[in-house]
Design an enzyme around this catalytic site. Structure first.
Site, short mmCIF file in Angstrom:
data_model
loop_
_atom_site.label_atom_id
_atom_site.label_comp_id
_atom_site.label_asym_id
_atom_site.label_seq_id
_atom_site.Cartn_x
_atom_site.Cartn_y
_atom_site.Cartn_z
N GLU A 112 0.84 -1.20 0.00
CA GLU A 112 0.00 0.00 0.00
C GLU A 112 0.87 1.25 0.00
O GLU A 112 1.93 1.28 0.62
CB GLU A 112 -0.90 -0.01 1.23
CG GLU A 112 -2.01 1.03 1.22
CD GLU A 112 -3.03 0.79 2.31
OE1 GLU A 112 -3.40 1.76 2.98
OE2 GLU A 112 -3.46 -0.38 2.50
N ASP A 159 0.03 5.47 0.47
CA ASP A 159 -1.10 6.31 0.90
C ASP A 159 -0.82 7.79 0.88
O ASP A 159 0.23 8.24 1.35
CB ASP A 159 -1.47 5.99 2.36
CG ASP A 159 -1.95 4.58 2.57
OD1 ASP A 159 -2.55 4.01 1.66
OD2 ASP A 159 -1.72 4.06 3.68
N GLU A 211 -3.37 10.23 2.85
CA GLU A 211 -4.59 10.32 3.65
C GLU A 211 -4.73 11.75 4.15
O GLU A 211 -3.81 12.29 4.78
CB GLU A 211 -4.54 9.37 4.84
CG GLU A 211 -4.65 7.91 4.45
CD GLU A 211 -4.63 6.99 5.65
OE1 GLU A 211 -5.55 6.15 5.76
OE2 GLU A 211 -3.71 7.12 6.48
#
Length: 351
Positions: free
Chosen positions: A109, A111, A113
């Protein structure tokens, strides 16, 4: 395994670089239907008449999200995003790559955010990466943004090659993680999809869950445009991983990515990244010695930077930031949210 060509594109976007003084990033953009599909909250996904802008809504019924139509083994994933305004505590807008649906116990993953906040406090942006299911070794960094991300679109980009991952805000690199042998499987290495979501994270997003989503200020609207996917499609990701890669076509795509302007870290880019981090970073796992007494192997510990942080990885002194202009009494923020949702619905109705 079949690895496709570089993602198709229909328009060329040149990002302005006047603020940073860096060369602009040239990326090809596409309409939503050319590379993406709804993921959840279908009724809360609104598209513009030309299909190039998508608004994701969070209301009392559900959040929403979309996903790339293909998985990619390395690439550049980019979008211009405008975040919800006013009271956004508990709201999370995410722009990220993952393969958790395919490799559940050893997923990778990358990210971005965006963490909402109470009125008058700024949005925070967090970057993170996982490899091979290493969720127990989070590599979070958190920043304030040097602009109001709710008033206009700004571009956020993730560049992923076999050698490094770089996160960009507009044309400025804000973080680079270079692969090292000591990282082992913690470096993302398997094909991933691109996701964009808005959802209720009341339990942790703002002050550790102290402030929750208040739906009186909804719907919360996050808009995405200038969508870009450049990379090597992985039509059969499981077979690709079992076979050790995508062969000659993937090597060609990766070579072009690594030689592109966005991937080459010039002295000017490194200086701009250092300035951004000095002025905007508020947490780094590399300086969180309570969590990691020995820094993780990819950490480039900068002594002048380290002195600014406590052993919790948080700044010793708060950064001074002006929050976005507060709405007046009488629900101005709620009215702004309603207007944003109405405008998005009108664009969709004009299709």
């Amino acid at each position: 395994m079949a690895a496709g060509a570089v993602a198709a594109a229909t328009a060329l976007l040149v990002l302005a670089a006047a603020v940073s003084g860096l060369p602009a990033i040239n990326v090809t953009t596409m309409a939503f239907d050319e590379g993406y599909a709804p993921l959840f909250g279908h009724d809360n996904i609104l598209r513009s008449a030309d299909g190039r802008t998508v608004s994701l809504l969070l209301d009392r019924s559900t959040g929403s999200g979309f996903i790339s139509s293909s998985m990619y083994h390395h690439g550049l994933f980019s979008a211009s995003i405008k975040l919800p305004s006013d009271y956004t505590a508990g709201v999370v807008v995410a722009f990220y790559t993952s393969n958790g649906d395919v490799f559940e116990k050893r997923h990778d993953e990358l990210d971005f955010e965006f963490l909402g906040n109470i009125r008058g406090k700024p949005w925070r942006v967090q970057t993170n990466l996982y490899g091979n299911g290493s969720v127990g070794r989070g590599r979070e960094e958190r920043y304030l943004l040097p602009f109001d991300p709710t008033t206009e679109f700004h571009r956020y980009s993730i560049l992923w090659t076999p050698a490094a991952v770089a996160f960009y805000v507009d044309d400025v690199p804000v973080r680079e993680v270079r692969r090292s042998p000591a990282m082992g499987g913690d470096f993302p290495s398997k094909p991933m999809s691109l996701y964009a979501t808005v959802w209720d994270a009341s339990t942790w997003a703002t002050a550790g869950g102290r402030y929750r989503v208040n739906y009186r200020y909804g719907p919360f609207v996050a808009s995405f445009t200038d969508l870009a996917l450049v990379g090597c499609r992985a039509d059969d990701p499981i077979r690709m991983v079992a076979g050790g890669g995508g062969g000659g076509r993937e090597e060609e795509v990766v070579a072009r990515l690594r030689a592109s302007d966005v991937a080459v870290m010039t002295v000017e880019k490194l200086q701009a990244m250092r300035r951004f981090r000095e002025q905007n970073m508020v947490y780094s796992y590399c300086y969180d010695t309570r969590r990691y007494p020995a820094a993780l192997p990819e950490c480039d510990v900068v002594e002048s930077e380290r002195r600014r942080f406590k052993d919790t990885g948080r700044l010793r002194f708060a950064l001074r930031r002006r929050g976005p202009r507060r709405a007046g009494r009488g629900g101005g923020g709620r009215a702004a949210a309603s207007r944003a949702a109405a405008a998005a619905k009108k664009r969709a109705a004009d299709m």
